[in-house]
Design an enzyme around this catalytic site. Structure first.
Site, PDB file in Angstrom:
ATOM      1  N   GLU A  56       0.955  -1.145   0.116  1.00 41.81           N
ATOM      2  CA  GLU A  56       0.215  -0.139   0.270  1.00 41.81           C
ATOM      3  C   GLU A  56       0.974   1.573  -0.119  1.00 41.81           C
ATOM      4  O   GLU A  56       1.881   1.143   0.749  1.00 41.81           O
ATOM      5  CB  GLU A  56      -0.843   0.042   1.086  1.00 41.81           C
ATOM      6  CG  GLU A  56      -1.737   1.039   1.514  1.00 41.81           C
ATOM      7  CD  GLU A  56      -3.315   0.646   2.295  1.00 41.81           C
ATOM      8  OE1 GLU A  56      -3.599  -0.766   2.567  1.00 41.81           O
ATOM      9  OE2 GLU A  56      -3.286   1.682   2.855  1.00 41.81           O
ATOM     10  N   GLU A  94     -10.206   4.526   9.221  1.00 40.58           N
ATOM     11  CA  GLU A  94     -10.374   4.222   7.982  1.00 40.58           C
ATOM     12  C   GLU A  94     -11.260   3.009   7.805  1.00 40.58           C
ATOM     13  O   GLU A  94     -11.273   2.042   7.075  1.00 40.58           O
ATOM     14  CB  GLU A  94      -9.456   4.384   6.421  1.00 40.58           C
ATOM     15  CG  GLU A  94      -9.152   6.096   7.249  1.00 40.58           C
ATOM     16  CD  GLU A  94      -7.996   5.909   6.325  1.00 40.58           C
ATOM     17  OE1 GLU A  94      -6.910   4.914   5.802  1.00 40.58           O
ATOM     18  OE2 GLU A  94      -7.902   7.745   6.228  1.00 40.58           O
ATOM     19  N   GLU A 110       5.164  10.088  13.614  1.00 43.69           N
ATOM     20  CA  GLU A 110       5.227   9.135  12.430  1.00 43.69           C
ATOM     21  C   GLU A 110       5.184  10.213  11.236  1.00 43.69           C
ATOM     22  O   GLU A 110       4.837  10.600  11.805  1.00 43.69           O
ATOM     23  CB  GLU A 110       3.661   8.154  12.298  1.00 43.69           C
ATOM     24  CG  GLU A 110       3.992   7.262  11.594  1.00 43.69           C
ATOM     25  CD  GLU A 110       2.940   6.822  10.962  1.00 43.69           C
ATOM     26  OE1 GLU A 110       2.156   6.635  11.977  1.00 43.69           O
ATOM     27  OE2 GLU A 110       1.921   6.323  10.358  1.00 43.69           O
ATOM     28  N   ASN A 135      -3.651  -2.166   7.686  1.00 41.83           N
ATOM     29  CA  ASN A 135      -4.526  -2.298   7.406  1.00 41.83           C
ATOM     30  C   ASN A 135      -4.986  -3.522   6.832  1.00 41.83           C
ATOM     31  O   ASN A 135      -4.039  -4.536   6.162  1.00 41.83           O
ATOM     32  CB  ASN A 135      -5.808  -1.370   6.078  1.00 41.83           C
ATOM     33  CG  ASN A 135      -5.838  -0.139   6.264  1.00 41.83           C
ATOM     34  OD1 ASN A 135      -6.020   0.683   7.232  1.00 41.83           O
ATOM     35  ND2 ASN A 135      -4.674   0.654   5.356  1.00 41.83           N
ATOM     36  N   ARG A 159      -2.009   3.495  16.964  1.00 39.98           N
ATOM     37  CA  ARG A 159      -2.000   5.347  15.734  1.00 39.98           C
ATOM     38  C   ARG A 159      -3.293   6.024  16.493  1.00 39.98           C
ATOM     39  O   ARG A 159      -4.349   5.131  16.713  1.00 39.98           O
ATOM     40  CB  ARG A 159      -2.134   4.266  13.985  1.00 39.98           C
ATOM     41  CG  ARG A 159      -0.724   3.808  13.877  1.00 39.98           C
ATOM     42  CD  ARG A 159      -0.975   3.375  12.376  1.00 39.98           C
ATOM     43  NE  ARG A 159      -0.226   4.317  11.797  1.00 39.98           N
ATOM     44  CZ  ARG A 159      -1.237   4.579  10.151  1.00 39.98           C
ATOM     45  NH1 ARG A 159      -2.464   4.174  10.359  1.00 39.98           N
ATOM     46  NH2 ARG A 159      -0.460   5.669   9.884  1.00 39.98           N
ATOM     47  N   GLU A 166       4.381   8.751  -0.390  1.00 35.58           N
ATOM     48  CA  GLU A 166       2.780   8.986  -0.703  1.00 35.58           C
ATOM     49  C   GLU A 166       2.100  10.729  -1.650  1.00 35.58           C
ATOM     50  O   GLU A 166       1.635  10.732  -2.624  1.00 35.58           O
ATOM     51  CB  GLU A 166       1.579   8.776  -0.158  1.00 35.58           C
ATOM     52  CG  GLU A 166       0.317   8.546  -0.711  1.00 35.58           C
ATOM     53  CD  GLU A 166      -0.554   8.446   0.981  1.00 35.58           C
ATOM     54  OE1 GLU A 166      -0.384   7.898   2.146  1.00 35.58           O
ATOM     55  OE2 GLU A 166      -1.482   7.857   0.702  1.00 35.58           O
ATOM     56  N   LYS A 226       1.328  10.918  13.611  1.00 31.50           N
ATOM     57  CA  LYS A 226       1.454  11.606  12.315  1.00 31.50           C
ATOM     58  C   LYS A 226       1.912  12.769  12.176  1.00 31.50           C
ATOM     59  O   LYS A 226       1.581  13.788  13.024  1.00 31.50           O
ATOM     60  CB  LYS A 226       0.402  11.706  11.029  1.00 31.50           C
ATOM     61  CG  LYS A 226       0.314   9.815  10.919  1.00 31.50           C
ATOM     62  CD  LYS A 226      -0.701  10.428   9.770  1.00 31.50           C
ATOM     63  CE  LYS A 226      -1.383   8.595   8.942  1.00 31.50           C
ATOM     64  NZ  LYS A 226      -1.718   8.684   7.975  1.00 31.50           N
ATOM     65  N   ASP A 228      -2.898  14.104   7.286  1.00 32.56           N
ATOM     66  CA  ASP A 228      -2.562  13.170   6.884  1.00 32.56           C
ATOM     67  C   ASP A 228      -0.912  13.624   5.723  1.00 32.56           C
ATOM     68  O   ASP A 228      -1.461  13.639   4.711  1.00 32.56           O
ATOM     69  CB  ASP A 228      -3.601  12.648   5.735  1.00 32.56           C
ATOM     70  CG  ASP A 228      -3.185  11.194   5.811  1.00 32.56           C
ATOM     71  OD1 ASP A 228      -2.477  10.814   6.230  1.00 32.56           O
ATOM     72  OD2 ASP A 228      -3.971  10.335   4.478  1.00 32.56           O
TER      73      ASP A 228
END
Ligand code: GCU
Length: 720
Positions: free
Chosen positions: A170, A296, A397, A213, A329, A403, A370, A375
């Site tokens: 991912e 999510e 993080e 995930n 998280r 990404e 994060k 994000d």
């Protein structure tokens, strides 16, 4: 001739992959010496193996016995017996003071002596010597090194099965997974060992082997597929890298057949205790779990009316007897938001969910935050959660995988960004830094709510994050990994520098990111392999030093973020998320752009910061330009602190960004014939793509805002 106590040379391992920052030439200066290694254990064997490999190539020898003849380099555990006279006195003085991973470098006469209390320290010391190269043998003052952050972890978002949408990895941009292929372990031990070497050589000491995930097959890594995880742990152990697993919160239901995963249910507790004991039976140094819960679509404690402290403490309880930790998280928000609803602000979510829980987490819970409130955008403010939980172990993080920063098709050196992040002082210039928070330094830890003097949204809080109460260790630095099965490891060969910088800044967040890049250049392009070392070094700095800011210039302006194509997140999509449920909006209209997150008229997010940032972000005049649109909705003719208007800034930076990419491309051409041909060809091709994409960004962003605002560019450059 074979000598007793002398390690026999072993042939180089055949590895058909780019050697990244460990090419054989980087070991040249050590390889020509006669080295003595004192100590025992698997990690010491790794040190010996590395030196032997170098010696085989360059003619040096490695001795294991303190009474060997003349030696030119000593690496020794302080507790080794016997020690050679050159190390014995010093070892007596420093033994027990060097830390679990630290080391000391001194000289005895002209002989460099590297001492460590632990085998891991010796291994890190060896790679320090590799970085120093020939200068390790120059006389200079004694050096002591130990990591600022104990935990330096990479999360692999690798799937065992190929996911129908996200693929094998991912948000992976470097080919398949190095661990998994088509539902099975990839079974390429050399590749994993080489990866372990690279990690140890930059200071990373932990990984997770699967995606946060957690899908059906991956859930089983905890139980009947545990053998695959154990095999990876065995391969990485010689490089001091501990393995962790992402687990699904629903495991007791999906794997254990229980009717519930309620964290307060005794059957659930017992299930996790048994499963975890079985993990440790198989992998005694297993690091622990990583959990993405109620996020999510992933399952979590909310299903049972419990909160995240209940959820995290459940897993922490199972891990505690074995010394494991759970990385829980904080990336929790409503991803099914109605875009018409202007009261919900995704930026607020992590703080709203987690800050009230401060002090309720067990000591082996690490809340993983994060770096920014939304994000991983190329520019976001630092997450206010990092300043809001003094009684909790926090990890920061970041995304090493690119990404949102060009997907390893664009040159984007992230060291300067992480350096800014780690040096950020949430309580103002005199207060602790984000790195201090991740290190646990000066943490309060006074139990529930300890150390926090504010209430509610945090407005007007006066705490400084100063110490008091029991001391908790830090949660460290976590990065989403950027490697894959690509021969260059990272797709873009220059993206290797991001992995290297991640490890080095985790070890010492105060390092100058340009100096880190310089180390990486020196190791990856050793002078003996390039036609013109000075030109190579200078050119790579010119291309990479400022490349994050270049990327920022031609993409989403002034901190507004998320103007990307939905799903793949590559290339411009100005309104791609504007009417979506994901909570990522820019609110551009004919008059202005940006998100009002003030207390006075907006969502109140600014109030989640302590002083002085709450005030600075609240004020449209004082807010830093690069974050203006994150915090404020302003008219296009608003004058920035730089003196430019918002609209002219958008045009100027987008034109400038593309010109900078053209310059990068020209500079790289200078290196044709001076660096490895395959590296040169790969980077040349990718720079073409970067330029194409940067032009697309420039033209779409400029055209969009010109059409919205009707304001022309003062320099009349082409806008469509
Ligand atoms: C981003 C990313 C997802 C990932 C998520 C996370 O939203 O696009 O692919 O799952 O972050 O951090 O969990």
């Amino acid at each position: 001739m074979s000598l007793p106590h002398t390690v026999q040379p072993t042939p180089d391992r055949a590895v058909a992959r780019h050697p990244a920052w460990l090419p054989p030439e980087a070991f040249g200066p050590l390889g020509i010496r006669s080295a003595l290694v004192c100590g025992t254990g698997p990690l010491v064997d790794t040190v010996v193996e590395e030196l032997t490999r170098a010696g085989t190539r360059y003619g040096g020898r490695v001795h294991r016995h303190a009474r060997a003849g003349a030696v030119e380099l000593v690496l020794a555990l302080t507790g080794a017996d016997p020690l050679p006279p050159v190390a014995a006195r010093l070892a007596g003085e420093v033994a027990g003071t060097l830390g679990a991973e630290g080391f000391l470098l001194d000289r005895s006469g002209h002989v460099p002596v590297l001492l460590a209390d632990t085998p891991a320290g010796l291994l890190y010391g060896l790679f320090h010597l590799v970085r120093l190269g020939g200068s390790a043998f120059d006389l200079h003052p004694v050096e002591r090194h130990r990591p600022a952050l104990d935990r330096r972890m990479l999360d692999h978002w690798d799937n065992v099965d190929v996911h129908p949408v996200m693929g094998q990895v991912e948000r992976g941009y470097a080919g398949g997974s190095i661990f998994w292929r088509d539902g099975a372990a990839r079974n390429e031990p050399d590749r994993i060992r080489e990866y372990g070497r690279l990690l140890a050589a930059c200071g990373v000491n932990a990984i997770t082997v699967n995606n946060v995930n957690v899908h059906a097959t991956e859930a089983r890594l905890l139980t009947d597929r545990l053998g695959d995880v154990a095999a990876i742990a065995d391969l990485l152990r010689p490089y001091a890298v501990r393995v962790h697993l992402s687990v699904t919160f629903a495991a007791p239901v999906v794997l254990g057949g229980l009717p519930t995963a309620d964290p307060l249910d005794d059957r659930v507790r017992a299930w996790w205790a048994t499963a975890t004991r079985q993990v440790y039976d198989r992998i005694p140094d297993f690091g622990g779990y990583v959990v993405k819960a109620d996020s999510e679509g992933q399952p979590g404690p909310f299903t049972y009316g419990r909160d995240h402290a209940d959820g995290a403490n459940l897993l922490a309880g199972a891990l505690a007897p074995f010394g494991g930790v759970v990385h829980w998280r904080a990336f929790v928000y409503n991803h099914r938001q109605d875009w018409r609803d202007r009261t919900t602000d995704r930026a607020r979510a992590a703080y709203d969910h987690f800050a009230p829980l401060d002090g309720r987490f067990r000591d082996n819970v690490i809340v993983q935050v994060k770096h920014g409130p939304i994000d991983f955008q190329a520019r976001e403010p630092v997450s206010p959660v990092l300043a809001a939980m003094p009684a909790t172990r926090l990890a920061v993080e970041v995304q090493v995988t690119q990404e949102y920063t060009g997907q390893q098709r664009h040159v984007c050196y992230l060291g300067p960004w992480w350096s800014e992040l780690l040096g950020f002082t949430p309580w103002g210039p005199q207060g602790r830094t984000v790195a201090d928070i991740a290190a646990g330094a000066g943490r309060t830890g006074t139990g529930a709510g300890g150390g926090r003097t504010g209430t509610g949204a945090g407005a007007g809080r006066t705490d400084t994050g100063a110490a008091g109460g029991r001391t908790l260790p830090g949660g460290g630095l976590v990065g989403v990994a950027n490697v894959g099965a690509d021969p260059f490891w990272t797709g873009h060969p220059l993206a290797q520098a991001n992995l290297y910088a991640f490890g080095r800044l985790g070890w010492d967040p105060r390092l100058d990111p340009r100096a880190v890049l310089d180390e990486w250049i020196g190791l990856t392009f050793p002078p003996s392999t390039t036609g013109d070392p000075a030109l190579v070094r200078r050119t790579l700095h010119e291309i990479m030093d400022d490349s994050w800011r270049t990327y920022e210039r031609y993409t989403a302006p002034l901190g507004v973020g998320f103007m990307v194509n939905p799903r793949d997140h590559y290339g411009p999509g100005v309104d791609g998320y504007e009417y979506s449920p994901w909570g990522t909006y820019h609110f551009a209209d004919r008059d202005g752009v940006g998100v009002d997150r003030t207390r006075a008229t907006g969502t109140g997010f600014t109030g989640q910061y302590p002083c002085p940032w709450a005030e600075r972000y609240e004020s449209v005049e004082q807010c830093p330009d690069e974050l203006l649109l994150f915090f404020h909705h302003v008219p296009y003719d608003h004058v920035l602190r730089s003196g430019s208007t918002v609209i002219q800034h958008i045009y100027d930076t987008h034109f400038a960004g593309v010109e900078q990419v053209k310059t990068m491309r020209q500079r790289w051409q200078r290196l044709a014939g001076l660096v490895d041909a395959a590296v040169h060809a790969r980077v040349s091709g990718l720079l073409e793509e970067q330029l194409r994409c940067a032009r697309e960004w420039r033209d779409q962003i400029n055209t969009y805002f010109f059409r919205k605002s009707g304001v022309p560019d003062t320099h009349s450059r082409p806008i469509h």
